[in-house]
Motif scaffolding. Structure first.
Motif: not given
Ligand code: NAP
Length: 306
Positions: A180-196
């Protein structure tokens, strides 16, 4: 076999890139995929900030980079301690004008799910909260063209992350915590990309699966003899070499082909679809907010949430 042990920069077809103007922080570069990536970037001329907890191993990576075309320094920080993560970010602020690439690579499968000081399991803390914290504390160090690359895993598939039950660790296995931490990695990366992108920052965020790699130190927390057994698979045709795993990280760090790519997930240097849970925008947004809450920080880039 099949050239998969060739240097990552060759596999990523970036061996001719000149990275001498580039500063890259590779977290978790005292061993495994991070170490091989750091050395590859050093050969391309980059200044590499090597990170981990093991100072002796970090020093050896610095020496190896300085024997090639790059320059390097080692910074120690335990990602289970938010103050040490902040000290690493502070060091970067103080020592470099621009951080061209942040490789969020440190992590692993840990021996226990006993809660850390933040009340979460070590995998969620070290693999997700620490890179989240480091990235947001480094937002000021990025410039136009900077990249953030996060090492996830195929292990994210088939799992979900229930944020309402995050602090309930009853019955949570170390493997389930890792997945689940590795799932969080992708969710984080996508949200970061969108906000940036919404903030017009021209900074990209991608994530990737490096492969199944018994040749790194990843198996160190496996129980009993399974560490040795796991390492035997290094020669198997069904697993990847450390160099091959590092090649996707080197590709996402350096290749002009992905200079404008954001919010995408890769394996073997190609964009692929992450699981539906990883791509779910609402879950990504909630993880971002919940992570700030647990760290007791203001939500970063809050005005750019969709
Ligand atoms: N190997 C695989 O099959 C595989 C597959 C998919 C994804 N991955 C991912 O690839 C990444 C790298 O793993 P690897 O296979 O290269 O394993 P590795 O050789 O064990 O490397 C892990 C790195 O993370 C650092 N690290 C671990 N805990 C830390 C902590 N508490 N604080 C700071 N640094 C810490 C380690 O540094 P110190 O020892 O110096 O602390 C080391 O440099 C991880 O995110 C892992 O989840 C690996």
């Amino acid at each position: 076999m099949f050239g998969f042990d060739r240097p990552p920069e060759e596999q990523a077809k970036v061996a001719d890139e000149d990275c001498s103007e580039m500063t890259v922080l590779v977290t978790g570069s005292t061993s495994g995929i991070g170490r091989v990536t750091a050395c590859s970037l050093g050969r391309l001329g980059a200044h590499v900030i090597v990170h981990g907890r093991n100072a002796e191993a970090g020093g050896a990576v610095v020496d190896q980079i300085e024997d090639s075309d790059g320059t390097a320094e080692f910074v120690r920080a335990d990602f289970a301690d938010p103050e040490e993560v902040s000290a690493l970010a502070e060091h970067v602020h103080d020592s470099v004008e621009t951080l061209d690439v942040l490789c969020n690579n440190a992590g692993g499968l840990f021996e226990t799910t006993e809660p850390t000081a933040l009340g979460v399991d070590p995998a969620f803390h070290i693999n997700h909260l620490a890179p989240y914290q480091l990235t947001v504390e480094l937002l000021d160090s990025f410039d136009s063209g900077s990249r953030v690359v996060t090492t996830s895993s195929i292990a994210h598939r088939g799992t979900t992350l229930n944020l309402d039950e995050l602090l309930d660790l009853t019955g949570l296995s170390t493997v389930a915590a890792y997945c689940r931490s590795k799932l969080a990695n992708i969710q984080f990366a996508n949200e970061l990309g969108r906000r940036l992108a919404a903030a017009d920052r021209d900074v990209t965020s991608t994530s990737f699966h490096p492969g199944v790699i018994p040749g790194s130190e990843f198996g160190r927390a496996f129980p009993g003899f399974s560490t040795e057994l796991w390492q035997l698979f290094d020669q198997s045709p069904f697993t990847e070499s450390v160099e091959e795993g590092a090649s996707t990280l080197v590709y996402l760090t350096v290749s002009p082909e992905v200079a404008d790519t954001t919010g995408a997930y890769f394996a073997r240097r190609r964009e692929i679809k992450a699981s539906p849970a990883a791509r779910d925008r609402e879950s990504q947004r909630r993880l971002w907010e919940r992570s700030a809450e647990i760290l007791d920080n203001e939500e970063p880039l809050a005005e750019f949430a969709e």
